[in-house]
Design a protein around this motif. Sequence first.
Motif, PDB file in Angstrom:
ATOM      1  N   LEU A  75       0.511  -1.012  -0.265  1.00 34.44           N
ATOM      2  CA  LEU A  75       0.257   0.027   0.032  1.00 34.44           C
ATOM      3  C   LEU A  75       0.800   1.023  -0.345  1.00 34.44           C
ATOM      4  O   LEU A  75       0.492   2.522  -0.073  1.00 34.44           O
ATOM      5  N   ALA A  76       2.007   1.260   0.526  1.00 34.70           N
ATOM      6  CA  ALA A  76       2.497   2.224   0.505  1.00 34.70           C
ATOM      7  C   ALA A  76       3.919   2.960  -0.903  1.00 34.70           C
ATOM      8  O   ALA A  76       4.065   3.650  -1.131  1.00 34.70           O
ATOM      9  N   VAL A  81       1.875   6.245  -6.019  1.00 36.58           N
ATOM     10  CA  VAL A  81       1.110   6.538  -7.758  1.00 36.58           C
ATOM     11  C   VAL A  81       0.111   6.694  -7.950  1.00 36.58           C
ATOM     12  O   VAL A  81      -1.041   6.531  -9.153  1.00 36.58           O
ATOM     13  N   THR A  82      -0.880   6.812  -6.602  1.00 35.87           N
ATOM     14  CA  THR A  82      -2.528   7.217  -6.552  1.00 35.87           C
ATOM     15  C   THR A  82      -2.656   8.727  -5.709  1.00 35.87           C
ATOM     16  O   THR A  82      -1.796   9.073  -5.046  1.00 35.87           O
ATOM     17  N   LEU A 108       1.919   4.926   7.142  1.00 32.08           N
ATOM     18  CA  LEU A 108       0.512   5.118   5.647  1.00 32.08           C
ATOM     19  C   LEU A 108      -0.299   6.523   5.567  1.00 32.08           C
ATOM     20  O   LEU A 108      -0.288   6.779   4.326  1.00 32.08           O
ATOM     21  N   ASP A 109      -0.396   6.569   6.919  1.00 27.40           N
ATOM     22  CA  ASP A 109      -1.753   8.099   6.497  1.00 27.40           C
ATOM     23  C   ASP A 109      -1.219   8.774   5.881  1.00 27.40           C
ATOM     24  O   ASP A 109      -1.350   9.652   5.573  1.00 27.40           O
ATOM     25  N   HIS A 110       0.369   8.877   7.089  1.00 27.20           N
ATOM     26  CA  HIS A 110       0.927  10.287   6.200  1.00 27.20           C
ATOM     27  C   HIS A 110       1.940  10.214   5.176  1.00 27.20           C
ATOM     28  O   HIS A 110       1.750  10.667   3.391  1.00 27.20           O
ATOM     29  N   ILE A 111       1.923   8.698   4.780  1.00 23.31           N
ATOM     30  CA  ILE A 111       3.020   8.400   3.002  1.00 23.31           C
ATOM     31  C   ILE A 111       1.892   8.816   2.565  1.00 23.31           C
ATOM     32  O   ILE A 111       2.150   9.503   0.894  1.00 23.31           O
ATOM     33  N   SER A 112       0.746   8.820   2.082  1.00 22.11           N
ATOM     34  CA  SER A 112      -0.641   8.434   1.678  1.00 22.11           C
ATOM     35  C   SER A 112      -1.584  10.049   1.469  1.00 22.11           C
ATOM     36  O   SER A 112      -2.567  10.307   1.234  1.00 22.11           O
ATOM     37  N   ARG A 200       1.111  12.125  14.373  1.00 20.89           N
ATOM     38  CA  ARG A 200      -0.292  12.208  14.645  1.00 20.89           C
ATOM     39  C   ARG A 200      -0.308  11.605  13.098  1.00 20.89           C
ATOM     40  O   ARG A 200      -0.357  12.543  12.182  1.00 20.89           O
ATOM     41  N   PRO A 201      -1.477  10.880  13.147  1.00 12.90           N
ATOM     42  CA  PRO A 201      -2.171  10.921  11.674  1.00 12.90           C
ATOM     43  C   PRO A 201      -2.427  12.008  11.115  1.00 12.90           C
ATOM     44  O   PRO A 201      -3.285  12.603  11.388  1.00 12.90           O
ATOM     45  N   PRO A 202      -2.208  12.123   9.802  1.00 13.25           N
ATOM     46  CA  PRO A 202      -3.264  13.600   8.870  1.00 13.25           C
ATOM     47  C   PRO A 202      -4.794  13.323   9.512  1.00 13.25           C
ATOM     48  O   PRO A 202      -5.403  14.457   9.188  1.00 13.25           O
ATOM     49  N   GLN A 203      -5.083  11.894   9.291  1.00 15.29           N
ATOM     50  CA  GLN A 203      -6.595  12.066   9.981  1.00 15.29           C
ATOM     51  C   GLN A 203      -7.425  12.054  11.064  1.00 15.29           C
ATOM     52  O   GLN A 203      -8.173  12.035  11.553  1.00 15.29           O
TER      53      GLN A 203
END
Length: 439
Positions: A75-76, A81-82, A108-112, A200-203
């Motif tokens: 997923l990372a 690429v999305t 993953l939340d930061h990366i995406s 903390r995660p972006p969401q």
Amino acid sequence: MTKKNERKVHLNVFLRATGHHAGAWRHPDSRPDLELDIHYLAYLAQTAERGKLDSVFLADGYAGNGSKLEPFTQLAAIASVTEHIGLIATVGTVYNDPFHVARRFASLDHISGGRAGWNIVTGAGSAAHNFGRDAHPEHSIRYHTGEEFVEVVKQLWDSWEDDALIFDKAGGRLIDSNKVHEIHFKGHTYAVQGPLNIPRPPQGYPVLVQAGSSERGKELAAKTAEVIFTAQQTFDAGKNFYFDVKSRLAKYGRTNDELIILPGLAPIVADTEAEARELETELHSLVDTEQALNALSERFTVNLNNYDLDDRVPLDKAKPSEEFNGIRSRQEVVLDAARRENFTIRELLYRSNGGHGHITFTGSVIQTADFIENWFTNHAADGFNILPQLVPTGLEVFVDKVIPELQNRGIFRTEYEGKTLRESLGLKRIENVRYIQNR
């Protein structure tokens, strides 16, 4: 958040490299040789994003033979690429540690850019032999420990206030240490000091998804989950489940739009029903019947290979749910379908070939859109967890033909609502209520 009069279908796609039918990997259109090829897997996610789907989902397990990539790694890579599509991974609570899970999902939340989701499972299948344990925990123990596990993860995400990073070059302070907190969690199973070693995660929190449909699972979902992946095989069952779970929300101070219910739907779609039926027959012919019946027999006290395929399912030999240490709600769904429709073993096999206990549907583009619209508009679902039975072609047909039909009917988005998964789902960002007074 989405207003009631703007209610739209939510669609997740359960990614599997060759499809969800047991015979799909042998079909000429499938590519089992690309199961470890990130470019191919990214193409599938990009296809789903082209169709404006809410999210892609990867299941996971810790035992058995398989060639799937580890979900966080995959997923990372897909995140790079999305731009809009949500990225949901299954992570079980039995064979993991809360700190690691909190850190990986925050990463993953930061990366995406805020597109992560956690499908929380307590671990239906045993992997004790791979983790130096004597046995797989019993169902009630898994739930009790799992609830504590999730609470630890949430507290670790909240251990950083949203504005803890200050980047004060003049003052020489990167982080405001007064806004990073030890959690000092001590429960029945876990003792964790904290804090987490990533902001903390972006969401706030990644979207919390739950797959359980047992009585305890429904109550836990009403209390904490934001999306439910469930398995309801009839409209009436779907409507009853929908009403049951939604009616529990008020006692936890939650509203109906704070929980999204997505039954699994495993479609075979073509321009005409006849073409779809032809593909269905072809896929069934590619299944190793003996092997498939051995797998089904785990739900019984007998081996179904010892019966004729046209015998009725020996329901008197089925294991009671309380004796089944797998996904108990799925056991009930499978057995209920066999009772309700008076299945032969062949019919049960065919149903199981295509959807792992989820709804299987074979039909034209229009029939598929009708099915989705009926469940959605009559409040049997908020959308569906799509399990294409043949990939990539089944996913491509769904995106290129079913999605435009849903858009034409005004029940599916034509553009993403924002950048995060929470925005796509109409869910609020989770505020850090533990330390909000310090802001």
